[in-house]
Enzyme design. Structure first.
Site, mmCIF file in Angstrom:
data_model
loop_
_atom_site.group_PDB
_atom_site.id
_atom_site.type_symbol
_atom_site.label_atom_id
_atom_site.label_comp_id
_atom_site.label_asym_id
_atom_site.label_seq_id
_atom_site.Cartn_x
_atom_site.Cartn_y
_atom_site.Cartn_z
ATOM 1 N N GLU A 274 67.214 43.778 47.908
ATOM 2 C CA GLU A 274 66.461 44.009 47.006
ATOM 3 C C GLU A 274 65.061 44.676 46.608
ATOM 4 O OE1 GLU A 274 67.501 39.805 45.286
ATOM 5 O OE2 GLU A 274 69.376 39.930 44.771
ATOM 6 N N TYR A 317 47.190 34.963 41.933
ATOM 7 C CA TYR A 317 47.327 34.955 42.843
ATOM 8 C C TYR A 317 46.384 35.518 43.731
ATOM 9 C CZ TYR A 317 52.287 35.875 40.985
ATOM 10 O OH TYR A 317 52.822 36.232 40.318
ATOM 11 N N CYS A 345 38.334 35.649 26.954
ATOM 12 C CA CYS A 345 37.600 33.936 27.325
ATOM 13 C C CYS A 345 38.677 33.553 28.444
ATOM 14 C CB CYS A 345 37.356 34.142 25.725
ATOM 15 S SG CYS A 345 37.147 35.409 24.322
ATOM 16 N N GLU A 346 38.356 33.502 29.573
ATOM 17 C CA GLU A 346 39.026 32.817 30.069
ATOM 18 C C GLU A 346 37.798 32.949 31.591
ATOM 19 O OE1 GLU A 346 41.334 30.552 30.472
ATOM 20 O OE2 GLU A 346 42.531 31.469 28.681
HETATM 21 N N1 LLP Z 1 64.619 39.637 44.571
HETATM 22 C C1 LLP Z 1 64.553 38.341 43.872
HETATM 23 C C2 LLP Z 1 65.720 37.209 43.303
HETATM 24 C C3 LLP Z 1 63.398 37.793 44.078
HETATM 25 O O1 LLP Z 1 62.793 36.933 43.138
HETATM 26 C C4 LLP Z 1 61.964 38.768 43.903
HETATM 27 C C5 LLP Z 1 60.771 38.644 43.597
HETATM 28 C C6 LLP Z 1 62.268 40.202 44.115
HETATM 29 C C7 LLP Z 1 63.806 40.777 44.931
HETATM 30 C C8 LLP Z 1 61.865 41.168 44.903
HETATM 31 O O2 LLP Z 1 60.885 40.923 45.498
HETATM 32 P P1 LLP Z 1 59.950 41.891 46.062
HETATM 33 O O3 LLP Z 1 60.258 43.558 46.953
HETATM 34 O O4 LLP Z 1 59.129 43.227 45.072
HETATM 35 O O5 LLP Z 1 58.762 41.265 46.934
HETATM 36 N N2 LLP Z 1 54.790 38.194 40.082
HETATM 37 C C9 LLP Z 1 54.472 38.426 42.315
HETATM 38 C C10 LLP Z 1 55.456 38.714 42.979
HETATM 39 C C11 LLP Z 1 56.854 37.448 42.741
HETATM 40 C C12 LLP Z 1 58.078 37.940 43.473
HETATM 41 C C13 LLP Z 1 59.257 37.435 42.125
HETATM 42 N N3 LLP Z 1 60.992 37.636 43.052
HETATM 43 C C14 LLP Z 1 53.178 39.442 42.257
HETATM 44 O O6 LLP Z 1 52.655 40.033 42.111
HETATM 45 O O7 LLP Z 1 52.789 39.150 43.626
#
Ligand code: LLP
Length: 421
Positions: A274, A317, A345-346
């Site tokens: 994924e 983050y 405004c934060e």
């Molecule tokens: N599968 C599941 C069950 C997930 O929860 C996520 C990401 C992915 C796959 C994809 O992960 P990736 O390959 O993109 O690392 N907003 C945060 C990241 C949140 C990730 C949430 N889940 C940021 O900007 O760093």
């Protein structure tokens, strides 16, 4: 690798001068590179050559329909976490048979939608969800293919807000609880066990925690098979990191794939992945325009027209995004530190502290690099700012793939109660 670079002093995406995009579409605007999206999808697919593998792109990273269609044409499936993401993936042309549905809080309506479409797999995250899914499926006369998402209790490093695989995180079921759930599946009419699912977090640059979690998961697959469950799939989630700083060198897809091949090949099993960020992250930037310089006693603020409502990663983050001027600085220009902030405004509406920049003047444009994942998807209309626009580049052409809404469109869903009219 990405396709954003300077040509004769101007920042380009592929063969498109980004100043031209900013002139035509206005700022702030996200710009995505088709060549980069394709390249990333291909690098991953090639790394897994010889593995029975479904690359289910994680729609949450960037769910723009044009981005999804680009990836659909590369053969990607989709990992979705809501009915809306499922509809996006289908609308973009990703077949239901290549879609997995993850997430801790699927509603009955979302389950029904996914069952009607005939998706590949439900990643189930609790005993309670399992019972509801079985009920919804049985009512439709269907049997839902299920993988239980297990929590391997492995810390993934990285920012705590994006770590998901430790006991105490809301994700997955406790390790000890998993075998019992597979027993329960056998007794429920609307579900059948097809695999095991795990995902330990995001922006993971070191393969060691992944290896640990995947070895545990594969051990569980063996144990469950020995107990008589016919499991044909293992879903290893996403999480591979990208370089946000030029000097970063996270584990490359090839090493990741070799590690997974090594762990899974004896099993004779379909591997589901994924990936989100590793495909979309470096394929996008956010262009903003400088509004003002504001000298303060101990620093100079650079106020830009993008805000945390457009790109929330630094606020949420403490994430780093390289900032490049669209016009390359001449050798004679001095670089001085700025606190780069938006108009919201934060106090958290800050993109960078004491970042060295070549004295950007009002009207100059800057690019926040590596914003293709978790950028536009997390944008909001806070402070009644229109949702940020998105552009897709392909070679020497570009198109607006989400336009900025008008003020009337922004308020169109609101309604004045009759006692106030
Ligand atoms: N599968 C599941 C069950 C997930 O929860 C996520 C990401 C992915 C796959 C994809 O992960 P990736 O390959 O993109 O690392 N907003 C945060 C990241 C949140 C990730 C949430 N889940 C940021 O900007 O760093």
């Amino acid at each position: 690798m990405h396709h954003f670079s300077y040509h004769q002093g101007r920042l380009y995406c592929e063969q498109v001068d980004l100043s031209r995009v900013a002139d035509d579409v206005g700022t702030p605007v996200y710009v995505y590179s088709t060549a980069t999206l394709r390249r990333h999808a291909r690098v991953i697919a090639e790394a897994f050559t010889g593995v029975d593998c479904l690359i289910a792109y994680s729609v949450k990273a960037n769910g723009n329909l044009a981005v999804l269609r680009t990836l659909a044409r590369e053969g990607c499936g989709a990992d979705v976490v809501s009915g809306g993401e499922l509809l996006r993936a289908l609308r973009a042309g990703i077949p239901a048979s290549r879609i997995v549905f993850s997430g801790v809080g699927k509603s009955r309506m979302e389950m029904k939608l996914a069952l009607d479409q005939g998706i590949h797999q439900f990643n189930v995250e609790s005993a309670a969800e399992l019972v509801v899914l079985s009920d919804v499926a049985a009512t439709l006369g269907k049997v839902a293919p299920v993988a239980i998402r297990v929590n391997p209790d492995v810390a993934a490093g990285g920012h705590p807000n994006i770590s998901t695989g430790k006991a105490g995180d809301k994700f997955g079921v406790a390790w000890a609880e998993a075998p019992g759930l597979y027993q329960q599946i056998q007794a429920l009419p609307g579900v059948e066990a097809v695999g095991v699912d795990v995902h330990i977090g995001s922006q993971i640059g070191d393969l060691a925690p992944m290896r640990l979690a995947f070895e545990k998961t594969v051990g569980l697959v063996r144990q469950l098979r020995a107990e008589g469950h016919t499991l044909t799939r293992v879903d290893l989630g996403g999480g591979l990191a990208i370089p946000y700083h030029a000097e970063d060198s996270p584990a490359p897809p090839k090493a990741y794939a070799d590690m997974i091949r090594d762990i899974t090949e004896a099993l004779g099993i379909q591997v589901i992945l994924e990936p989100g960020r590793v495909i979309a992250g470096n394929a996008g930037i956010l262009i903003t325009e400088v509004l003002y310089q504001k000298p303060a006693p101990d620093r100079t603020f650079l106020i830009v027209d993008a805000g945390m409502n457009d790109l929330i990663r630094p606020a949420l983050y403490q994430a780093h995004h390289d900032i490049l001027p669209l016009r390359e600085a001449g050798a004679d220009v001095g670089w001085t530190p700025f606190d780069v902030v938006g108009p919201i405004c934060e106090s958290t509406d800050k993109f960078a502290s004491q970042r060295l920049l070549p004295n950007p003047e009002p009207g100059d444009r800057l690019a926040f690099m590596s914003s293709g994942a978790y950028g536009a998807v997390l944008a909001s209309q806070y402070n009644a700012r229109p949702l940020v626009a998105e552009v897709l580049v392909d070679g020497d052409r570009f198109a607006v793939v989400r336009r900025r809404p008008s003020f009337e469109e922004m308020i169109a869903l609101e309604h004045m109660p009759d006692w106030l009219s």
